[in-house]
Design a protein around this motif. Structure first.
Motif, PDB file in Angstrom:
ATOM      1  N   PHE A  21       0.680  -1.275  -0.088  1.00  0.00           N
ATOM      2  CA  PHE A  21       0.107  -0.035   0.158  1.00  0.00           C
ATOM      3  C   PHE A  21       0.778   1.386  -0.030  1.00  0.00           C
ATOM      4  CE2 PHE A  21      -2.595   3.325   2.368  1.00  0.00           C
ATOM      5  CZ  PHE A  21      -3.817   3.230   1.437  1.00  0.00           C
ATOM      6  N   VAL A  22       2.065   1.229   0.792  1.00  0.00           N
ATOM      7  CA  VAL A  22       2.795   2.519   0.978  1.00  0.00           C
ATOM      8  C   VAL A  22       3.683   2.600  -0.408  1.00  0.00           C
ATOM      9  CG1 VAL A  22       4.760   3.519   1.966  1.00  0.00           C
ATOM     10  CG2 VAL A  22       2.897   2.374   3.372  1.00  0.00           C
ATOM     11  N   ALA A  23       4.053   1.376  -0.943  1.00  0.00           N
ATOM     12  CA  ALA A  23       4.964   1.227  -2.149  1.00  0.00           C
ATOM     13  C   ALA A  23       4.313   1.928  -3.474  1.00  0.00           C
ATOM     14  CB  ALA A  23       5.232  -0.221  -2.624  1.00  0.00           C
ATOM     15  N   ARG A  24       2.719   1.842  -3.381  1.00  0.00           N
ATOM     16  CA  ARG A  24       2.103   2.575  -4.383  1.00  0.00           C
ATOM     17  C   ARG A  24       1.989   4.035  -4.496  1.00  0.00           C
ATOM     18  NH1 ARG A  24      -1.349  -2.044  -3.805  1.00  0.00           N
ATOM     19  NH2 ARG A  24      -2.709  -1.128  -2.515  1.00  0.00           N
ATOM     20  N   GLN A  25       1.961   4.415  -2.873  1.00  0.00           N
ATOM     21  CA  GLN A  25       1.772   5.903  -2.826  1.00  0.00           C
ATOM     22  C   GLN A  25       3.172   6.330  -3.182  1.00  0.00           C
ATOM     23  OE1 GLN A  25       0.001   7.069   1.094  1.00  0.00           O
ATOM     24  NE2 GLN A  25      -0.027   4.880   1.273  1.00  0.00           N
ATOM     25  N   VAL A  26       4.344   6.020  -2.997  1.00  0.00           N
ATOM     26  CA  VAL A  26       5.765   6.397  -3.335  1.00  0.00           C
ATOM     27  C   VAL A  26       6.110   6.155  -4.608  1.00  0.00           C
ATOM     28  CG1 VAL A  26       6.132   6.582  -0.659  1.00  0.00           C
ATOM     29  CG2 VAL A  26       6.822   4.455  -2.178  1.00  0.00           C
ATOM     30  N   GLN A  27       5.424   5.396  -5.161  1.00  0.00           N
ATOM     31  CA  GLN A  27       5.779   5.068  -6.451  1.00  0.00           C
ATOM     32  C   GLN A  27       6.932   4.223  -6.867  1.00  0.00           C
ATOM     33  OE1 GLN A  27       5.404   8.455  -9.018  1.00  0.00           O
ATOM     34  NE2 GLN A  27       3.102   8.728  -8.887  1.00  0.00           N
ATOM     35  N   VAL A  28       7.155   3.170  -5.834  1.00  0.00           N
ATOM     36  CA  VAL A  28       8.326   2.396  -5.868  1.00  0.00           C
ATOM     37  C   VAL A  28       7.804   0.807  -5.829  1.00  0.00           C
ATOM     38  CG1 VAL A  28      10.463   1.693  -4.352  1.00  0.00           C
ATOM     39  CG2 VAL A  28       9.527   4.085  -4.880  1.00  0.00           C
ATOM     40  N   PRO A  29       8.299   0.005  -6.349  1.00  0.00           N
ATOM     41  CA  PRO A  29       8.025  -1.589  -6.351  1.00  0.00           C
ATOM     42  C   PRO A  29       8.180  -1.875  -4.951  1.00  0.00           C
ATOM     43  CG  PRO A  29       9.331  -1.079  -8.453  1.00  0.00           C
ATOM     44  CD  PRO A  29       9.429   0.088  -7.605  1.00  0.00           C
ATOM     45  N   ALA A  30       7.180  -2.882  -4.631  1.00  0.00           N
ATOM     46  CA  ALA A  30       7.328  -3.331  -3.190  1.00  0.00           C
ATOM     47  C   ALA A  30       8.346  -4.165  -3.003  1.00  0.00           C
ATOM     48  CB  ALA A  30       5.861  -3.967  -2.759  1.00  0.00           C
ATOM     49  N   SER A  31       9.017  -4.831  -4.086  1.00  0.00           N
ATOM     50  CA  SER A  31       9.930  -5.634  -3.922  1.00  0.00           C
ATOM     51  C   SER A  31      11.398  -4.899  -3.553  1.00  0.00           C
ATOM     52  CB  SER A  31      10.428  -6.413  -5.219  1.00  0.00           C
ATOM     53  OG  SER A  31      10.452  -5.368  -6.324  1.00  0.00           O
ATOM     54  N   GLU A  32      11.393  -3.769  -3.661  1.00  0.00           N
ATOM     55  CA  GLU A  32      12.564  -3.048  -3.474  1.00  0.00           C
ATOM     56  C   GLU A  32      12.827  -2.806  -1.764  1.00  0.00           C
ATOM     57  OE1 GLU A  32      14.785  -0.845  -5.097  1.00  0.00           O
ATOM     58  OE2 GLU A  32      14.066  -2.371  -6.778  1.00  0.00           O
ATOM     59  N   MET A  33      11.701  -3.177  -1.036  1.00  0.00           N
ATOM     60  CA  MET A  33      11.814  -3.215   0.253  1.00  0.00           C
ATOM     61  C   MET A  33      13.002  -4.187   0.628  1.00  0.00           C
ATOM     62  SD  MET A  33      10.541  -1.567   2.765  1.00  0.00           S
ATOM     63  CE  MET A  33      11.223  -1.705   4.492  1.00  0.00           C
ATOM     64  N   GLU A  34      13.070  -5.287   0.070  1.00  0.00           N
ATOM     65  CA  GLU A  34      14.020  -6.250   0.278  1.00  0.00           C
ATOM     66  C   GLU A  34      15.403  -5.838   0.316  1.00  0.00           C
ATOM     67  OE1 GLU A  34      13.203  -9.293   1.593  1.00  0.00           O
ATOM     68  OE2 GLU A  34      11.021  -8.765   1.227  1.00  0.00           O
ATOM     69  N   SER A  35      15.759  -4.722  -0.631  1.00  0.00           N
ATOM     70  CA  SER A  35      17.063  -4.220  -0.685  1.00  0.00           C
ATOM     71  C   SER A  35      17.341  -2.988   0.425  1.00  0.00           C
ATOM     72  CB  SER A  35      17.126  -3.470  -1.834  1.00  0.00           C
ATOM     73  OG  SER A  35      16.804  -4.554  -3.152  1.00  0.00           O
ATOM     74  N   TYR A  36      16.492  -2.581   1.126  1.00  0.00           N
ATOM     75  CA  TYR A  36      16.690  -1.862   2.331  1.00  0.00           C
ATOM     76  C   TYR A  36      17.531  -2.189   3.187  1.00  0.00           C
ATOM     77  CZ  TYR A  36      15.736   2.021   5.568  1.00  0.00           C
ATOM     78  OH  TYR A  36      15.420   2.895   6.352  1.00  0.00           O
ATOM     79  N   ASP A  37      18.730  -1.172   3.555  1.00  0.00           N
ATOM     80  CA  ASP A  37      19.845  -1.651   4.499  1.00  0.00           C
ATOM     81  C   ASP A  37      19.306  -1.316   5.936  1.00  0.00           C
ATOM     82  OD1 ASP A  37      21.817  -2.230   5.915  1.00  0.00           O
ATOM     83  OD2 ASP A  37      23.037  -0.496   5.006  1.00  0.00           O
ATOM     84  N   TRP A  38      18.962  -2.504   6.573  1.00  0.00           N
ATOM     85  CA  TRP A  38      18.383  -2.268   8.243  1.00  0.00           C
ATOM     86  C   TRP A  38      19.661  -1.980   9.052  1.00  0.00           C
ATOM     87  CZ3 TRP A  38      13.348  -2.480   9.709  1.00  0.00           C
ATOM     88  CH2 TRP A  38      12.466  -2.817   8.558  1.00  0.00           C
ATOM     89  N   THR A  39      21.051  -1.901   8.711  1.00  0.00           N
ATOM     90  CA  THR A  39      22.045  -1.437   9.377  1.00  0.00           C
ATOM     91  C   THR A  39      22.791  -0.398   8.711  1.00  0.00           C
ATOM     92  OG1 THR A  39      23.356  -3.299   8.453  1.00  0.00           O
ATOM     93  CG2 THR A  39      22.152  -3.824  10.521  1.00  0.00           C
ATOM     94  N   GLY A  40      23.707   0.228   9.647  1.00  0.00           N
ATOM     95  CA  GLY A  40      24.503   1.413   8.992  1.00  0.00           C
ATOM     96  C   GLY A  40      24.075   2.496   9.224  1.00  0.00           C
ATOM     97  N   ARG A  41      24.645   3.582   8.682  1.00  0.00           N
ATOM     98  CA  ARG A  41      24.457   4.911   9.045  1.00  0.00           C
ATOM     99  C   ARG A  41      23.272   5.565   8.257  1.00  0.00           C
ATOM    100  NH1 ARG A  41      29.662   8.094   7.163  1.00  0.00           N
ATOM    101  NH2 ARG A  41      29.837   6.795   5.829  1.00  0.00           N
ATOM    102  N   THR A  42      22.738   4.825   7.266  1.00  0.00           N
ATOM    103  CA  THR A  42      21.576   5.536   6.534  1.00  0.00           C
ATOM    104  C   THR A  42      20.213   5.222   7.308  1.00  0.00           C
ATOM    105  OG1 THR A  42      22.586   4.832   4.310  1.00  0.00           O
ATOM    106  CG2 THR A  42      19.956   5.200   4.398  1.00  0.00           C
ATOM    107  N   VAL A  43      19.797   4.028   7.718  1.00  0.00           N
ATOM    108  CA  VAL A  43      18.970   3.837   8.650  1.00  0.00           C
ATOM    109  C   VAL A  43      18.997   4.630  10.021  1.00  0.00           C
ATOM    110  CG1 VAL A  43      19.958   1.642  10.082  1.00  0.00           C
ATOM    111  CG2 VAL A  43      17.453   1.907   9.449  1.00  0.00           C
ATOM    112  N   GLU A  44      20.392   4.790  10.536  1.00  0.00           N
ATOM    113  CA  GLU A  44      20.250   5.553  11.751  1.00  0.00           C
ATOM    114  C   GLU A  44      19.923   6.945  11.469  1.00  0.00           C
ATOM    115  OE1 GLU A  44      20.645   4.633  14.882  1.00  0.00           O
ATOM    116  OE2 GLU A  44      20.796   2.529  14.081  1.00  0.00           O
ATOM    117  N   TYR A  45      20.341   7.497  10.267  1.00  0.00           N
ATOM    118  CA  TYR A  45      19.935   8.722  10.009  1.00  0.00           C
ATOM    119  C   TYR A  45      18.379   8.882   9.729  1.00  0.00           C
ATOM    120  CZ  TYR A  45      19.694  13.098   6.969  1.00  0.00           C
ATOM    121  OH  TYR A  45      18.843  14.287   6.452  1.00  0.00           O
ATOM    122  N   HIS A  46      17.812   7.980   9.184  1.00  0.00           N
ATOM    123  CA  HIS A  46      16.476   7.774   8.701  1.00  0.00           C
ATOM    124  C   HIS A  46      15.526   7.957  10.253  1.00  0.00           C
ATOM    125  CE1 HIS A  46      16.247   6.121   4.771  1.00  0.00           C
ATOM    126  NE2 HIS A  46      16.991   7.278   4.403  1.00  0.00           N
TER     127      HIS A  46
END
Length: 1023
Positions: free
Chosen positions: A63-88
Motif C-alpha cells: 500500500f505504501v509502495a503504491r503511494q511512493v511509486q516504488v515497487p514493493a520488492s525494493e523493500m528487500e534491498s533496504y539496508d537495516w544496518t548502517g548510517r543510512t537507517v540511523e539517519y532515517h
C-alpha cells in the motif's frame, strides 16, 4: 500476538502518507524512499521502529509502495544496518517529537511502573505492555528488548519490597516464628521434586509444609480426617482474615505460585519479609482450597452412605426375592375360583387355583414387602448403622471446623439442626434427644424418614432418635450445599453466592446492560422475546403442510416425528490433496510440527519463570519447553521423552541432549497452566491470521463442543464413576470451531455441569474468535442453558436426542386455537410476569459470567433442581421461550439440521486426532494430581493446534497452485479441514533440531517479540 490481515479501511486509516510526511519522503529514491516511508508510518502507529522485515505487514508495504511509486520488492534491498537507517530514524524522531530513552528516562519509567503497575500486576509481559504505553504517552522511543526486560525486573523488585513489608507488619510475632519454622531444616530437599508432585519427597521436607502442599486422596473417611488436619495446621499459624485485603489478587496468586514450586532451601535464601509473604500467601490460598475440598468430600460421602445402604439391603434381599410373573392371570384365577365356590375354604379353593399353590402366593407377598415401605425402612436402618459405625467420626469433626450459613431464612432450620447435632455430638450412647430440647424441623424429616426419625419410647412418648436425626440433617445439608442455598465461611467455590456477583453492578448498571446488548426496560426484553416466539411458531405452523420430513400428531412415543436429513455428497478430491501433502513433505515427526508452529508464531517468547528468576538462555529454554509440551501432550511422560532423545549439544544431530531433571525443572519453574494456555491461544490466533480467505472463507463464528471421557487413577477426589461411559475417570470438554481448530479445553469431573462447561468455553476461550453460536449434543443443553445463552448473546444449537418428547410453549395465554398444526406438541404459556420481576437479577448473573467474578460452574450451581429462589424459576421461563424458538426453527429448516450435524462431526474428528496424538499409556491418566491432568489437557491442545497451524500452511502451499485449486468441488470445499494426520509420526525417538525447518512458502506470522541485537539475546536469559 499474531496479527490479523489488514483490510482496506485499516490501510487507508493507518498507512496513508499525509502531506507533511510526503514532504519528508520527497528527495529520496528507490529502496531508500520506500524504506523511509514504511518506517515513518510504522513509528506513527506503534511508537517504535520495526525490529526486522518480518514485523512489517506485506499488504501495508504494498500500500505504501503504491503511494511512493516504488515497487514493493525494493523493500528487500533496504539496508537495516548502517548510517543510512540511523539517519532515517533520527529524521523520523525529530519530525514526530520523539526522543531516545535516556538513563534518567529509564529511572523515571522504573519508578512509575513500580508505583502504578507492578504493585498489582506481577506478570512481566503485562508490565511490559504498560511500559510501552508509558513510553508512547511521553513521546519516548521504547528501549531495546533487553533493556526493557531489565527495567521491568527492577520495577517488579522495587514494588515487591513495600508490599512484603506491609504483609509482614500485619502478622503477629508468633505467627512469623511458626511460618519461619516450617522452612527451617538442616538439609535441602531434592531439587527435582516438590511435595505432592508424585515423586519422592525430599528427606528434609518439613512434614507440615509438605502435608499442606499435597493434593487430597479419594473420597473416604481417611481423606476427610487428613484434610481436616491440614486445615487445623493452617489455622494454627494465625493468619489475620484481612492480611491481603488491599493487595491485588494477582500479586497474592503470584506469591503463592512461587512458594508452591520453591524448595525450603530456596525460600530460606529470600529476605525475611519476602519469605514470610510467600509462605503466608501459600497458606492463605490453601486454607480456602482445603475448605472447598472438605465440602466436596462431604457431598459424596453423605451420598455414599445412602447408596451403600441401598446396595447392601438389595444384596440381602435379592437371594430371597423371586419375582412373580403373570400377576394379572393369578388375580383372574383367584377371582374366578372364589366366585365359583364361595362357601369353600382358602386351602381347598384358592391354593389349587394358582400354579405353584401356596408357595407362589407366599412369593407374591414377599415381593410386595421387599419393594414397599418395609424395604425403605430396612434401607434407612442400615444407613443409620453405616453412619454411626464409620462415617460419623469424620462428619461430626467437619462441624467443628466448617461454619455453614444461609442467606435464605427457609433453610435456617437446617443450620439450627447442625448446631443441635454438634451440641450433642459427645453425648455418648444416648438414643434420644432430651424431652425439653427444641428440635428444628426441616422438610428432609418428612416423607419416608418421618417414621424412622420419631419413635415411641417405653412410656409412650414420641421422641426423636438422635442418630437418625443426624443422618437426616447431613442429607439436608448436602442437598442445599449443591445449589449453594447453604454456603461455607472461608471457602472459595462454596462461598456466599452473593460474593459471586459483581459488587459494582448498581453503579455500572447501564454499562452492564450495554455490554450484554440488553434493554434496561424488562418490558422491552419480554416484548422482543415474545415476538420472536410468535414469529417462529407462526412460520412453523404455516409451513407444516409442506415439510415432508416432519409430522406432529398425538402419539404415545411423543408428538414430534422428525425424519433424519439425507447424507451430503462425499468430497472426492481431499484424499488426493492429502497424498500430495505427504509426497511433498514426507512423514513429519509430530515434534517437528510443534517446533515449526513455535518458531513461526513466537508463542514461547512471553514464558517466564514462576519464581521471577533463572539463568537459562532463551534458546535452551525454548528447546526444553518444546520437549515438556511434547511429553505431556503425547502422554508419554518426561522420563520417556528424556530417555528417547540421547544426543549431545542443543539443536544439532540426533536426540536433544536434555536430561530428565532439566526437563522437570523447566516444567516446575516455567510451564504453568497459565503459560500453557497462553501458548495454545497464540497458536490458535496465528492460525486464524494465516488462513487465506479465498480458501477457507471468512472467519467462522460458530463452535462445536462436547466432552471426552478419559480413564484415570481413582486415588483422588476428582475421579468419578460415569454411568454413560461405564468406568471411572474424568471428562475433557472441548470447544472446536468449524474448521477443526480447538479454541478451548477444560478438565471437569463426571458429575460437573456440561452446560456450565459449554458456557465457560464459549465466553472465556481467550482467542480472537467471536463466538456467536455453539453446537452441542443433548447432555450439554438444558432449559437453564438456553436461558443463560440468550442473556449472554450467543445461540445454543443442540442436537436434541429425544426431540419427539419436546414440548413447545405458547407465547400468550387465552389463545387455545392458535397454531392448530402444532397443537399436539404445545403446552402452557410462558410466565412473562416472572421474567419481568426477576429480569434485573438475571442480568446480574449474566454479568458475573461475563466479568469473571466467579467460575461459570459456581454461578450456575444456583440454577439446579434443588434451588428454590425466584431467579431460578425466571431463568427457566426464559430458557423455555428460547428453546421453543430454537426447536421451531430446527424443525422447519433442513439447513440448520445439517449445519448442527456437520458441526458435531467436527468434534468426532477432533476426538480422533486426540487419540492419535495422546497415544501414551493407552490414553489413560497415570497421575492422581489434578494439576498434572490439567497440564496434559493443555499440552494436548497445543499439539493439536500446532498440527492444524502447520497443516493450514501446507494446504495453502498446495492449493495455491491453480492445477490443485481447480480440483476442488463445492463438496471438497465444504469438507476441507486442516485436521489430518496421515503424514505425521507421533511415535519414535524424539529428535529435536531447531535449525532444521519445513520448507513452507506460506508467509510467516510474526510473534510478539524478536531480539534486535546481540545484547537483547544475551539479556533475555530468564526474566
Amino acid at each position: 500476538m499474531a496479527r490479523t490481515p489488514l483490510d482496506l479501511d485499516e490501510l487507508v486509516e493507518r498507512w496513508t502518507l499525509l502531506k507533511d510526511e510526503q514532504a519528508l519522503v520527497s528527495g529520496k529514491r528507490g529502496a531508500t524512499r520506500l524504506g523511509f516511508a514504511v518506517l515513518l508510518k510504522f513509528y506513527t502507529q506503534y511508537g517504535r521502529f520495526p525490529r526486522n522485515r518480518a514485523e512489517l505487514p506485506g499488504e501495508a508495504v504494498e500500500f505504501v509502495a503504491r503511494q511512493v511509486q516504488v515497487p514493493a520488492s525494493e523493500m528487500e534491498s533496504y539496508d537495516w544496518t548502517g548510517r543510512t537507517v540511523e539517519y532515517h530514524r533520527a529524521q523520523i524522531r525529530e519530525h514526530l517529537g520523539f526522543r531516545e530513552c535516556s538513563v534518567a528516562d529509564a529511572e523515571k519509567l522504573t519508578a512509575y511502573l513500580a508505583e502504578h503497575v507492578a504493585h498489582k500486576e506481577r506478570r512481566p509481559e503485562q508490565v511490559r505492555v504498560e511500559l510501552l504505553a508509558w513510553c508512547r504517552g511521553e513521546s519516548i522511543e521504547p528501549p531495546t528488548a533487553g533493556r526493557c526486560d531489565r527495567i521491568v525486573a527492577a520495577a517488579l523488585r522495587a514494588a515487591e519490597v513495600p508490599l512484603t513489608a506491609v504483609v509482614s507488619s500485619r502478622l503477629a510475632t508468633e505467627s512469623i516464628e511458626r511460618l519461619v519454622a516450617w522452612v527451617a531444616a538442616d538439609t535441602d530437599e531434592d531439587e527435582g521434586t516438590e511435595p505432592g508432585d508424585g515423586g519422592a519427597q525430599g528427606e528434609d521436607t518439613p512434614p507440615v509444609l509438605g502435608k499442606i502442599k499435597e493434593a487430597p486422596g479419594n473420597v473416604s473417611l481417611e481423606t476427610m480426617l487428613a484434610e481436616i488436619d491440614k486445615l487445623l495446621s493452617v489455622r494454627a499459624i494465625g493468619l489475620p482474615a484481612d492480611l491481603f485485603i488491599d493487595i491485588a489478587p494477582k500479586v497474592v496468586a503470584g506469591w503463592r505460585a512461587r512458594a508452591a514450586v520453591e524448595s525450603p532451601s530456596h525460600l530460606r535464601t529470600h529476605p525475611a519479609a519476602l519469605r514470610v509473604a510467600l509462605l503466608a500467601a501459600l497458606l492463605h490460598e490453601r486454607e480456602r482450597e482445603i475448605t472447598d475440598t472438605l465440602v466436596e468430600l462431604l457431598i459424596p460421602t453423605v451420598h455414599r452412605i445412602g447408596a451403600r445402604a441401598e446396595k447392601k439391603v438389595t444384596e440381602q434381599l435379592v437371594n430371597a426375592f423371586k419375582k412373580v410373573s403373570g400377576k394379572e392371570n393369578i388375580l383372574f384365577k383367584l377371582a374366578e375360583a372364589s366366585l365359583g365356590t364361595p362357601e369353600g375354604t382358602v386351602r381347598q379353593v384358592v391354593f389349587p387355583a394358582v400354579s405353584g399353590g401356596e408357595s407362589t402366593l407366599r412369593e407374591l407377598v414377599h415381593e410386595f414387602k421387599t419393594r414397599g415401605p418395609v424395604y425403605r425402612r430396612t434401607v434407612q436402618t442400615t444407613l443409620k448403622a453405616s453412619y454411626t459405625n464409620h462415617y460419623r467420626r469424620g462428619l461430626i469433626k467437619l462441624l467443628d471446623v466448617l461454619e455453614f450459613r444461609s442467606s435464605n431464612h427457609t433453610h435456617r432450620p437446617v443450620i439450627e439442626a447442625l448446631a443441635l447435632v454438634a451440641r450433642y455430638a459427645n453425648a455418648g450412647n444416648t438414643t434420644y434427644y432430651p424431652l425439653g430440647e427444641t428440635m428444628p424441623v426441616h422438610k428432609a424429616m418428612g416423607g419416608d424418614w418421618a417414621e424412622v426419625v420419631h419413635h415411641t419410647d417405653k412410656r409412650g412418648r414420641r421422641r426423636v432418635v438422635r442418630m437418625v436425626y443426624e443422618v437426616v440433617a447431613f442429607q439436608a445439608l448436602r442437598d442445599q450445599l449443591k445449589c449453594k442455598e447453604i454456603w461455607v465461611v472461608g471457602a472459595d467455590r462454596w462461598r456466599n453466592p452473593d460474593e459471586d456477583l459483581p459488587q459494582d453492578f448498581e453503579a455500572r448498571r447501564a454499562e452492564n446492560y450495554r455490554e450484554l446488548c440488553k434493554p434496561l426496560d424488562p418490558a422491552v426484553f419480554v416484548y422482543e422475546l415474545r415476538e420472536q416466539m410468535t414469529a417462529e411458531l407462526t412460520l412453523l405452523n404455516d409451513k407444516m403442510p409442506k415439510l415432508s420430513w416432519l409430522d406432529i400428531s398425538e402419539l404415545k412415543s411423543g408428538a414430534i416425528r422428525l425424519t433424519p436429513a439425507e447424507a451430503q455428497p462425499e468430497p472426492r478430491n481431499l484424499r488426493r490433496i492429502k497424498a500430495e501433502v505427504q509426497r511433498r513433505w514426507g512423514i513429519v515427526p509430530l515434534v517437528d510440527m510443534l517446533k515449526e508452529a513455535v518458531l513461526r508464531t513466537g508463542c514461547l517468547d512471553a514464558v517466564t519463570s514462576v519464581s521471577g528468576g533463572g539463568s537459562l538462555s532463551p534458546e535452551v529454554l525454548a528447546e526444553r519447553l518444546l520437549l515438556v509440551i511434547y511429553a505431556y501432550g503425547t502422554n508419554t511422560g518426561i522420563k520417556a521423552v528424556a530417555s528417547g532423545g540421547h544426543g549431545h549439544g542443543h539443536g544439532h544431530g540426533h536426540g536433544h541432549g536434555h536430561t530428565e531433571d532439566e526437563l522437570r525443572y523447566v516444567r516446575r519453574r516455567y510451564l504453568s497452566a497459565e503459560a500453557a494456555r497462553a501458548i495454545a491461544i497464540q497458536i490458535t490466533n496465528a492460525t486464524f491470521a494465516a488462513r487465506s480467505p479465498e480458501l477457507w472463507g471468512q472467519g467462522s463464528t460458530a463452535v462445536a463442543s462436547d466432552s471426552t471421557h478419559v480413564r484415570a487413577y481413582d486415588q483422588n477426589l476428582f475421579t468419578e464413576w460415569h454411568s454413560r461411559y461405564g468406568g471411572r475417570g474424568v471428562l475433557i470438554y472441548w470447544h472446536v470451531e468449524k474448521k477443526s481448530l480447538a479454541i478451548h479445553s477444560q478438565l471437569i469431573n463426571c458429575t460437573a455441569s456440561e452446560v456450565a462447561a459449554m458456557v465457560e468455553g464459549a465466553m472465556r476461550h481467550g482467542t480472537t474468535m467471536d463466538v456467536e453460536a455453539n453446537y452441542t449434543d443433548s447432555h450439554s443443553q438444558s432449559e437453564i442453558g438456553f436461558g443463560i445463552t440468550r442473556l449472554l448473546n450467543f445461540d445454543l444449537l443442540p442436537r436434541i436426542k429425544r426431540i419427539n418428547k419436546v414440548k413447545l410453549y405458547r407465547p400468550v395465554a387465552g389463545e387455545p386455537d392458535a397454531y392448530p398444526q402444532l397443537t399436539p406438541a404445545l403446552t402452557r404459556p410462558i410466565r412473562w410476569d416472572l421474567i419481568t420481576q426477576q429480569y434485573d437479577q438475571m442480568i446480574k448473573y449474566a454479568t458475573a459470567i461475563r466479568t469473571r467474578t466467579a467460575s461459570t460452574e459456581a454461578i450456575l450451581r444456583r440454577f439446579t433442581r434443588n434451588a428454590s429462589h425466584p431467579t431460578y424459576a425466571a431463568m427457566l421461563e426464559v430458557g423455555r421461550a428460547q428453546k421453543t424458538i430454537f426447536v421451531a426453527r430446527y424443525l422447519r429448516l433442513r439447513d440448520l439440521q445439517r449445519e448442527i450435524e456437520e458441526g458435531l462431526n467436527v468434534m468426532e474428528s477432533s476426538n480422533g486426532a486426540n487419540s492419535v496424538i495422546a497415544y501414551g499409556k493407552g490414553g489413560d491418566f497415570a497421575s492422581n494430581r489434578r494439576d498434572e491432568r490439567e497440564m496434559f489437557v493443555l499440552c494436548l491442545r497445543i499439539l493439536q493446534s500446532a498440527l492444524v497451524f502447520v497443516n493450514t500452511l501446507m494446504l495453502q502451499d498446495v492449493l495455491g497452485e491453480p492445477e490443485w485449486a481447480d480440483l476442488l468441488t463445492p463438496a471438497d470445499r465444504r469438507g476441507l479441514t486442516s485436521l489430518f494426520w496421515s503424514h505425521v509420526r507421533p511415535y519414535g525417538e524424539v529428535n529435536l533440531d531447531m535449525a532444521a525447518r519445513l520448507n513452507l512458502a506460506a508467509t510467516t506470522v510474526p510473534g510478539t517479540r524478536a531480539p534486535d541485537d546481540a545484547e537483547s539475546v544475551a539479556t533475555r536469559a530468564d526474566v
